[in-house]
Design a protein around this motif. Structure first.
Motif, PDB file in Angstrom:
ATOM      1  N   GLU A 177       0.852  -1.192   0.000  1.00 25.11           N
ATOM      2  CA  GLU A 177       0.000   0.000   0.000  1.00 25.11           C
ATOM      3  C   GLU A 177       0.893   1.249   0.000  1.00 25.11           C
ATOM      4  N   PRO A 178       0.500   2.290  -0.749  1.00 23.87           N
ATOM      5  CA  PRO A 178       1.323   3.497  -0.826  1.00 23.87           C
ATOM      6  C   PRO A 178       1.610   4.154   0.523  1.00 23.87           C
ATOM      7  N   ASP A 179       0.738   3.950   1.519  1.00 26.18           N
ATOM      8  CA  ASP A 179       0.939   4.601   2.810  1.00 26.18           C
ATOM      9  C   ASP A 179       1.736   3.750   3.796  1.00 26.18           C
ATOM     10  N   ALA A 180       2.303   2.637   3.342  1.00 25.06           N
ATOM     11  CA  ALA A 180       3.077   1.752   4.225  1.00 25.06           C
ATOM     12  C   ALA A 180       4.540   2.200   4.251  1.00 25.06           C
ATOM     13  N   PHE A 181       4.774   3.398   4.778  1.00 24.11           N
ATOM     14  CA  PHE A 181       6.107   4.001   4.749  1.00 24.11           C
ATOM     15  C   PHE A 181       7.156   3.159   5.463  1.00 24.11           C
ATOM     16  N   GLN A 225      10.495   1.643   3.560  1.00 26.50           N
ATOM     17  CA  GLN A 225      11.861   2.009   3.943  1.00 26.50           C
ATOM     18  C   GLN A 225      12.734   0.779   4.174  1.00 26.50           C
TER      19      GLN A 225
END
Length: 144
Positions: A47-51, A55
């Motif tokens: 998911e794009p928000d799984a920073f 990382q």
């Protein structure tokens, strides 16, 4: 080109790092390819928000790929192959997140089949257009 693919042949599978390098496994072991995957089906897994995961992705992928399980002599065409490699990496990520691992059939049904159906429709359309004397011409870049 699409003309050579019949829809029945096995496809090769890989996992990309954040720089687009494709890690893949075959009878020669692990490969890291910067080119050669231009005509592929991309299946987003994160998911794009799984920073936090994004990382750590590259480090985890590299560490996973140097494991003994992926040495060349362990390769087996049907039971220990590129798909096994990709699914095992995905399941290792799920485990570190405290999530349930996926079976091969579950992963295929949930992630692979929807994308390959879209690609199949596109390939079929492309083949029909070119077989019936239509030409596919890229649109000129539109100025903004």
């Amino acid at each position: 080109s699409f003309r050579g693919y019949d829809g029945k042949s096995d496809l090769h599978v890989g996992i990309t790092n954040s720089n687009g390098v494709v890690y893949n496994y075959n009878e020669e072991g692990i490969h890291r390819a910067e080119t050669g995957w231009e005509q592929c089906i991309s299946i987003p897994l994160v998911e794009p928000d799984a920073f936090g995961l994004l990382q750590q992705w590259d480090t985890r992928l590299e560490e996973f790929s140097v494991g003994e399980a992926w040495l060349p002599h362990r390769y087996e065409e049907h039971d220990h192959n590129c798909y096994t490699y990709a699914l095992a990496f995905i399941n290792s990520i799920l485990t570190t997140q405290g999530k349930r691992q996926m079976s091969k059939s579950e992963f295929t049904e949930k992630f692979v089949v929807p994308q390959t159906k879209k690609a199949s429709k596109y390939i079929t359309l492309h083949q029909e257009l070119t077989a019936n004397d239509f030409y596919i011409v890229p649109l000129p870049d539109q100025e903004q």
